[in-house]
Design an enzyme around this catalytic site. Structure first.
Site, PDB file in Angstrom:
ATOM      1  N   HIS A 119      -8.861   0.011  13.964  1.00  0.00           N
ATOM      2  CA  HIS A 119      -8.364   1.104  13.761  1.00  0.00           C
ATOM      3  C   HIS A 119      -9.628   1.982  13.439  1.00  0.00           C
ATOM      4  O   HIS A 119     -10.793   1.532  12.894  1.00  0.00           O
ATOM      5  CB  HIS A 119      -7.365   1.091  12.435  1.00  0.00           C
ATOM      6  CG  HIS A 119      -7.044   2.047  11.919  1.00  0.00           C
ATOM      7  ND1 HIS A 119      -7.408   3.275  11.272  1.00  0.00           N
ATOM      8  CD2 HIS A 119      -5.559   2.561  12.354  1.00  0.00           C
ATOM      9  CE1 HIS A 119      -6.529   4.094  10.926  1.00  0.00           C
ATOM     10  NE2 HIS A 119      -5.362   3.753  11.548  1.00  0.00           N
ATOM     11  N   ASP A 195      -9.737  -6.013   7.620  1.00  0.00           N
ATOM     12  CA  ASP A 195      -8.809  -5.067   7.264  1.00  0.00           C
ATOM     13  C   ASP A 195      -7.361  -5.647   7.319  1.00  0.00           C
ATOM     14  O   ASP A 195      -6.841  -6.135   8.298  1.00  0.00           O
ATOM     15  CB  ASP A 195      -8.907  -4.158   8.519  1.00  0.00           C
ATOM     16  CG  ASP A 195      -7.876  -3.072   8.598  1.00  0.00           C
ATOM     17  OD1 ASP A 195      -6.837  -3.083   7.923  1.00  0.00           O
ATOM     18  OD2 ASP A 195      -8.006  -2.116   9.337  1.00  0.00           O
ATOM     19  N   GLN A 198      -2.147  -4.344   8.253  1.00  0.00           N
ATOM     20  CA  GLN A 198      -1.027  -4.602   9.067  1.00  0.00           C
ATOM     21  C   GLN A 198      -0.716  -6.180   8.766  1.00  0.00           C
ATOM     22  O   GLN A 198       0.234  -6.734   9.481  1.00  0.00           O
ATOM     23  CB  GLN A 198      -1.031  -4.479  10.552  1.00  0.00           C
ATOM     24  CG  GLN A 198      -1.578  -3.061  10.841  1.00  0.00           C
ATOM     25  CD  GLN A 198      -0.189  -2.191  10.663  1.00  0.00           C
ATOM     26  OE1 GLN A 198       0.907  -2.455  10.523  1.00  0.00           O
ATOM     27  NE2 GLN A 198      -0.472  -0.902  10.770  1.00  0.00           N
ATOM     28  N   LYS A 221       2.311   0.995   3.366  1.00  0.00           N
ATOM     29  CA  LYS A 221       2.616   0.235   4.539  1.00  0.00           C
ATOM     30  C   LYS A 221       3.435  -1.152   4.219  1.00  0.00           C
ATOM     31  O   LYS A 221       3.961  -2.045   4.829  1.00  0.00           O
ATOM     32  CB  LYS A 221       1.909  -0.306   5.521  1.00  0.00           C
ATOM     33  CG  LYS A 221       0.733   0.985   6.036  1.00  0.00           C
ATOM     34  CD  LYS A 221      -0.134   0.393   7.061  1.00  0.00           C
ATOM     35  CE  LYS A 221      -1.191   1.292   7.475  1.00  0.00           C
ATOM     36  NZ  LYS A 221      -0.693   2.440   8.538  1.00  0.00           N
ATOM     37  N   CYS A 383      -4.768   5.908  16.499  1.00  0.00           N
ATOM     38  CA  CYS A 383      -6.145   5.949  15.455  1.00  0.00           C
ATOM     39  C   CYS A 383      -6.902   4.636  16.153  1.00  0.00           C
ATOM     40  O   CYS A 383      -7.383   3.831  15.372  1.00  0.00           O
ATOM     41  CB  CYS A 383      -5.609   5.658  14.108  1.00  0.00           C
ATOM     42  SG  CYS A 383      -5.036   7.262  13.411  1.00  0.00           S
TER      43      CYS A 383
HETATM   44  N1  PMP Z   1      -6.308  -0.328   9.594  1.00  0.00           N
HETATM   45  C1  PMP Z   1      -5.056  -0.644  10.337  1.00  0.00           C
HETATM   46  C2  PMP Z   1      -5.020  -1.863  11.221  1.00  0.00           C
HETATM   47  C3  PMP Z   1      -3.926   0.258  10.101  1.00  0.00           C
HETATM   48  O1  PMP Z   1      -3.052   0.112  11.010  1.00  0.00           O
HETATM   49  C4  PMP Z   1      -4.080   1.401   9.276  1.00  0.00           C
HETATM   50  C5  PMP Z   1      -2.846   2.347   9.456  1.00  0.00           C
HETATM   51  N2  PMP Z   1      -2.556   2.703  10.607  1.00  0.00           N
HETATM   52  C6  PMP Z   1      -5.289   1.705   8.706  1.00  0.00           C
HETATM   53  C7  PMP Z   1      -6.146   0.774   8.910  1.00  0.00           C
HETATM   54  C8  PMP Z   1      -5.316   2.840   7.871  1.00  0.00           C
HETATM   55  O2  PMP Z   1      -4.610   2.689   6.978  1.00  0.00           O
HETATM   56  P1  PMP Z   1      -4.580   4.066   5.888  1.00  0.00           P
HETATM   57  O3  PMP Z   1      -4.169   5.248   6.706  1.00  0.00           O
HETATM   58  O4  PMP Z   1      -3.533   3.820   4.877  1.00  0.00           O
HETATM   59  O5  PMP Z   1      -5.755   4.397   5.274  1.00  0.00           O
END
Ligand code: PMP
Length: 426
Positions: A119, A195, A198, A221, A383
């Site tokens: 991401h 990270d 997910q 999430k 993203c």
């Molecule tokens: N890492 C991953 C794998 C994600 O799916 C996301 C959210 N789509 C993020 C980081 C970023 O999360 P946040 O927008 O809550 O900071």
């Protein structure tokens, strides 16, 4: 009766938006159960005051609730000490904190190893360090959407100071072998970051078993409120690190010419924290623990099995989906295209070779046609632009499931996709 048959009753949004609302965007953010919404309301109605600052009963209550939330989250991910949980806004802030703080000690020529499926929040903060000559390398994926472990091992070097990987891809759904990657990183003397945005919401996660030094995840999430997230960090490492933001609460003493820092985790929590958010996240953790994270994971797998079987049954012309086909190594995320959306260069070369693309429906059109049928999916690069390019797409549509989704929701997705193709083939 399986838990998902009655679970929507716990979520007011399903009651308010009615039977025909099918929410398939939980990878972006999850819906919230009454227990979380009530925890927020209860805090503001009965206990609201700032933490740490007051020597009066109400402030002690708020401080106590905030501290107990930290303990609860710590237990939930198998951390042995609540001081290892730093409350931040989200995964993005946690990773920025790490890039800023750990990045301070890196020098020109040092390397950071990521994967191509990250991401942006696990790419861009590290790119800031390129200004001082730090190099970023990306481990590639295989054709089946799994991480190429040989490529990863070949890209780690004596200069690799940090290895930072996503546990579960938010596009491919791939579950990465993080314990194994951690061993490779540690054998090399590198710091290992996961990270967990997910993974923590969808499967049992134990930071001790994974053996990571840091893990970042977001409350929103995993049924919690927006605005609260966590950085797990090994206490000995957090203690050595420089703070990220300066201000109130993170200091021990302030003089006109210098300051000294509070203990971990306060050292990393400058200013008034999201007290209600932490309490709401703790209620979300209770809800998930009550369901059992093994059951949560099994339910996600089952929905992916149903997805693959409906995908082949429906035989939608031109439908292609991305990521591993085996639900055992995949989170409940389903990214797809109709007729495939290639970058112009690929389209031109296909056209040169006389290869037709069939009915092509842009992911934004897919999402808006599905929305017309009450099915909420996301479209775009999610993203993860480097990954989107790597899979030869300009964008994808993505359905993502959570505990409140049912096999009926998946059927609705495929019925609506059949409808979409009909609309665009006319
Ligand atoms: N890492 C991953 C794998 C994600 O799916 C996301 C959210 N789509 C993020 C980081 C970023 O999360 P946040 O927008 O809550 O900071």
């Amino acid at each position: 009766m399986p838990f998902w048959e009655r679970i929507k009753e716990d979520f007011p949004i399903f009651h308010n938006l009615g039977e025909n609302f099918t929410y398939l965007d939980s990878a972006a953010t999850s819906q919230k159960p009454y227990s979380v919404i009530n925890a927020l309301s209860d805090f503001y109605s009965r206990h609201n005051s700032n933490v740490h600052r007051g020597i009066y009963r109400l402030s002690e209550e708020a401080t106590d609730l905030y501290g107990r939330s930290r303990e609860n989250v710590s237990r939930f991910i198998g951390s042995s000490d609540p001081r290892q949980i730093v409350f931040v806004r989200n995964t993005t802030e946690a990773l920025n904190l790490l890039a800023y703080s750990l990045g301070h000690d890196l020098v020109e020529g040092d390397e950071i190893l990521l994967t191509i499926m990250e991401h942006h929040s696990n790419i861009v903060p590290w790119q800031f360090l390129q200004e001082k000559g730090v190099r970023i390398k990306y481990a590639d994926i295989r054709e089946d959407g799994t991480l190429d472990m040989d490529d990863l091992a070949s890209k780690i070097s004596p200069r690799t100071k940090i290895v930072s990987v996503t546990h579960v891809s938010n596009v491919l759904g791939t579950i990465n072998p993080v314990a194994e990657i951690g061993r490779i990183a540690h054998d090399n003397g590198s710091i290992f970051i996961v990270d967990g945005a997910q993974s923590v919401p969808h499967m049992p996660v134990d930071v001790g078993r994974i053996g990571c030094d840091f893990m970042a995840f977001s409350g929103h999430k995993m049924l919690g409120p927006t605005g609260i997230g966590c950085l797990y960090g090994r206490i000995d490492l957090l203690e050595k690190m420089r703070p990220f933001m300066g201000g109130g609460e993170m200091i021990r003493e302030v003089y006109t010419d210098h300051s000294t820092w509070a203990d971990v985790p306060e050292k990393f929590e400058a200013g008034t924290p999201d007290i209600a958010g932490a309490i709401g996240l703790s209620a979300a953790v209770d809800y998930l623990r009550n369901l059992g994270m093994e059951n949560v994971r099994d339910h996600g797998r089952e929905l992916m099995r149903i997805t693959f079987s409906l995908e082949s049954e429906a035989g939608i012309p031109g439908l292609i989906s991305y990521g591993p086909r085996n639900p055992d190594i995949r989170g409940p995320v389903y990214a797809f295209n109709i007729g495939s959306i290639h970058p112009m260069s690929v389209e031109e070369s296909l056209a040169d070779r006389g290869v037709g693309l069939g009915t092509v429906v842009h992911p934004h059109d897919v999402a808006s046609t599905l929305d017309g049928k009450g099915v909420a999916v996301r479209s775009g690069h999610h993203c993860a632009m480097p990954l989107t390019h790597r899979i030869n797409a300009v964008a994808t549509s993505r359905a993502s499931y959570y505990i409140y989704n049912t096999p009926e929701d998946v059927r609705r997705l495929f019925h609506s996709l059949e409808h979409t193709v009909k609309v665009y083939s006319r």
